[in-house]
Structures are given as C-alpha cells and as structure tokens.
Design an enzyme around this catalytic site. Structure first.
Site, short mmCIF file in Angstrom:
data_model
loop_
_atom_site.label_atom_id
_atom_site.label_comp_id
_atom_site.label_asym_id
_atom_site.label_seq_id
_atom_site.Cartn_x
_atom_site.Cartn_y
_atom_site.Cartn_z
N GLY A 71 3.75 1.41 9.61
CA GLY A 71 4.97 2.23 10.27
C GLY A 71 4.36 3.62 10.85
O GLY A 71 4.95 3.86 12.01
N ASN A 151 13.88 8.61 3.60
CA ASN A 151 13.16 8.08 2.41
C ASN A 151 13.18 9.14 1.15
O ASN A 151 12.98 8.34 -0.02
CB ASN A 151 11.47 8.36 3.04
N GLN A 179 12.45 3.02 6.06
CA GLN A 179 13.20 2.77 4.86
C GLN A 179 14.28 1.74 4.92
O GLN A 179 14.82 1.43 3.86
CB GLN A 179 13.47 4.20 4.47
N HIS A 201 4.78 -2.95 4.15
CA HIS A 201 4.86 -2.91 2.84
C HIS A 201 6.03 -2.22 2.23
O HIS A 201 6.06 -1.91 0.79
CB HIS A 201 3.56 -2.04 2.34
N THR A 237 -7.90 -7.33 18.39
CA THR A 237 -7.57 -8.71 18.02
C THR A 237 -6.47 -8.89 16.78
O THR A 237 -6.61 -8.02 15.86
CB THR A 237 -8.99 -9.53 17.45
N CYS A 322 4.31 22.32 -7.44
CA CYS A 322 4.07 23.60 -8.10
C CYS A 322 2.64 24.18 -7.63
O CYS A 322 1.75 23.70 -8.06
CB CYS A 322 4.35 23.60 -9.41
#
Length: 383
Positions: A71, A151, A179, A201, A237, A322
């Site tokens: 992506g 997402n 997504q 993925h 390739t 945090c």
C-alpha cells in the site's frame, strides 16, 4: 495464555487458499516472468492470471493494474507519479487531515518540492464534506487523494461524490483503499476514481505485495526506472509467487457475505460495551457509514495502554500515546475534535472473518474484571 486477535486493520492472517497457492508457486515457475523460454512462460502466466484476478475484484481492465510492494508504494507511486507527470508552475494537491501516513508523508515530501497542499477538515464522525473539496479546487490543482475508509475509526468517505466533483474540474482522483478492500465494495467505476491503492496483507494475502489501479489515459511517471516491467510503469522483476498470492486473496475478497457476520459481531461487541460501561465509554466514527469490522472506543478516565494491559492475550491498538506524562492523540482523533481527556482512553478493536462470539465474550469478561474499573481515576470524564 489465550490469544485473541482483534487487530485485523493492522494486518490479517494469510488465508489457507492463499497459502496453498504460495506453496505451489514455490515449487513451480522458477523462471523470470520476462524470459521467453520454458522456465519463464509459467511465471509470466501466473503474473498475468493474478493481474486478471485483481482487475476482476476492482471491475477494471488487467492492463490498468500495476503490481507494487504494498500500500505505501502504491500511494507513493500515485501521488509522486501524478506530480511529476502533470507538474505545473504552482502545483496544488488536495487531501484530508485524516489520511494514513502513507499519504501524509508523500504530500509533505511534495510540499518540499514546491507543491501547495490543502488539508481538508472532517466532522466529528471523521467525514469530509464534498463541498469543502469543491471550494478547495483551483486551476493549479493537479491531484486529489482521499482515503476510502479510515483505518482508525472506520468511517467511509463519500468517494463517489468527491470523484464526481473531481471529474467536473478535470482533476485525477486517487483513493487509498487499503482498509476497504475485502470489507466493502471497491469497484472503481462505482467509486469513479482514477487511481486506487490496495495492500495484500490487509485482506488475507501476504505482506510485500500490493497493487495500484490506474485508469487508462491517466499520466503517471514511474518511481522506479529500469527495464519496461509493468507496462513501463514500475521497473523490477515481478514476483510470480507474491502476485499469485495477491490474485488469490482478491478472488476470496470478492465474496463479501462473511462480512455481514463480522458486522453483527461488531455490533454485538459495541452494545455489550455500552451496556457494561454506560457513560464511561464513547465510540468514534460514523455510526452508519463505517467499516463492518471496526470499533473505536474511548474508555473514560483511563489510558488506552492501561486498557490493553488489562486485556491479557488480546491484540488490539490504541489511539493515543503517552510521552513524559503528556497524552498525544493520533492525528485522526485530533482532526475529529476529540479531546485529550476522552482520546487518551481510545482502543481500536478490528474484527475479522475468523473472529468468534466466544472471543468477544472473553474480552468482555476481561473488561469486567479489569483493575482500572475499580479505581477512582476511572470515573467518567466529560468528552
């Protein structure tokens, strides 16, 4: 320790059918897909079969599909490829404040090359107003990029309406659909887009492979120059192994029926949290225009990291971090106007086709017994 995976928006397990294709390909098609001899021909056939499978999912021509490494590369190729192919004296790009870093960072890079970027706002549910897009366009606008679905909070942007405006002004329109593929329909003519990015993925394919749809006639300068692979648009390739795996994942993604069950389970999870926590939980994202698997919830009076610490064995993501005692919200929550007090307790649960009702019930049991629920600091905080 029981392991429960609720981070499908981050990555998905490789489907068994995809894994079987990969195993078969590892023992076959050893040649270079560009070679004309007996070892190269099966590899080329596998790549082109996969290209057709991706095209079938998106409803486009096989020649309009470029294989990439994922992506991020697809997004970079779309933005930088259009920028260099359509470069103007005062180039202008339009995007939103809730894009993935794979869009944000290329835009910032192009700013350093002289582009002016308009970062459109979103409302409290994370949605763009198409009229804001119309008002942002100028004669120098060379591309528009708006993600299909967010997402973090799952909100689905009005892509078809935005793309129609882009067509009025003759501006190429790109959407990051990483997504949304495999969760909601992504046919390019229905969306009206000129370019679309996907990542294997994210819908049960392997990492390291993705694709970019480029509507015929859309100018695009390659990022990688070399031999004329991928129609001269991406040198290097091709991996017959990864292309075949992506093709099989796309063949599986056509059937969206399993996502109805995922949505029902997500809705059950949301109602269970609301019933158990009442005004101590706030949900983010549009209540209807939302991915069927995504649930972004803020647990008030506690940080997201503390929530996850109490969910032993549960894989999920937080919406804040945090640093030195200071809560830093994600740019998405910040753009939506979420306060630090509310946003600090955000956790994104993203379900998948393998998620079970038993797993959701187990998570609810863990939340019921979490130590933070008994602390005074976990009292409600105003959003």
């Amino acid at each position: 320790m029981r392991r429960i995976y609720l981070d499908y928006n981050a990555s998905t397990p490789i489907a068994s059918r995809v894994a079987e294709v990969m195993r078969r390909m590892m023992g076959e098609a050893c040649g270079n897909p560009s070679s004309a001899h007996w070892a190269g021909r099966p590899a080329r056939a596998a790549v082109e079969t996969a290209r057709s499978q991706v095209a079938t999912l998106l409803g486009c021509k096989p020649a309009e599909i470029i294989f990439t490494s994922g992506g991020s590369e697809s997004n970079n190729l779309a933005l930088k490829g259009l920028f260099f192919a359509r470069r103007r004296e005062h180039p202008h790009i339009v995007t939103t404040q809730v894009e993935h870093p794979a869009i944000v960072e290329p835009c910032r890079f192009l700013e350093r090359l002289g582009a002016r970027v308009t970062w459109l706002p979103v409302d409290g549910s994370g949605l763009l107003d198409p009229e804001d897009l119309r008002r942002a366009l100028t004669r120098e606008t060379l591309l528009i990029t708006v993600m299909h679905a967010n997402n973090e909070v799952g909100s689905i942007q009005p892509i078809a309406e935005c793309a129609a405006i882009a067509r009025e002004y003759g501006v190429p329109f790109h959407t990051d659909a990483a997504q949304s593929v495999g969760k909601i329909p992504t046919r390019v003519d229905d969306l009206g887009v000129d370019l679309l990015s996907l990542a294997g993925h994210k819908f049960h394919g392997p990492k390291g492979i993705g694709a970019l749809y480029v509507r015929g006639g859309t100018p695009l300068e390659p990022l990688i120059h070399g031999a004329p692979h991928e129609g001269g648009r991406r040198a290097g390739t091709e991996s017959a192994l990864l292309a075949a795996a992506l093709g099989e994942a796309c063949a599986l993604a056509i059937d969206l029926a399993p996502m109805h069950a995922v949505k029902a389970l997500r809705d059950h999870f949301r109602s269970s949290l609301a019933a158990a926590l009442g005004d101590r939980v706030v949900f983010h994202g549009h209540p209807e225009r939302n991915l069927p698997n995504t649930l972004s919830a803020s647990f008030l009076g506690v940080t997201g990291a503390e929530v996850l610490a109490g969910l032993e064995g549960v894989a999920a993501s937080t919406g804040s971090a945090c640093h030195s005692g200071r809560v830093e919200l994600s740019p998405v929550l910040r753009a939506m106007g979420v306060s630090p007090e509310t946003g600090q307790g955000t956790v994104r649960f993203s379900l998948g086709r393998e998620t079970t009702a038993e797993e959701i019930d187990t998570v609810m049991q863990l939340i019921a017994g979490a130590p933070w629920r008994r602390r005074p600091s976990a009292l409600p905080t105003a959003p």
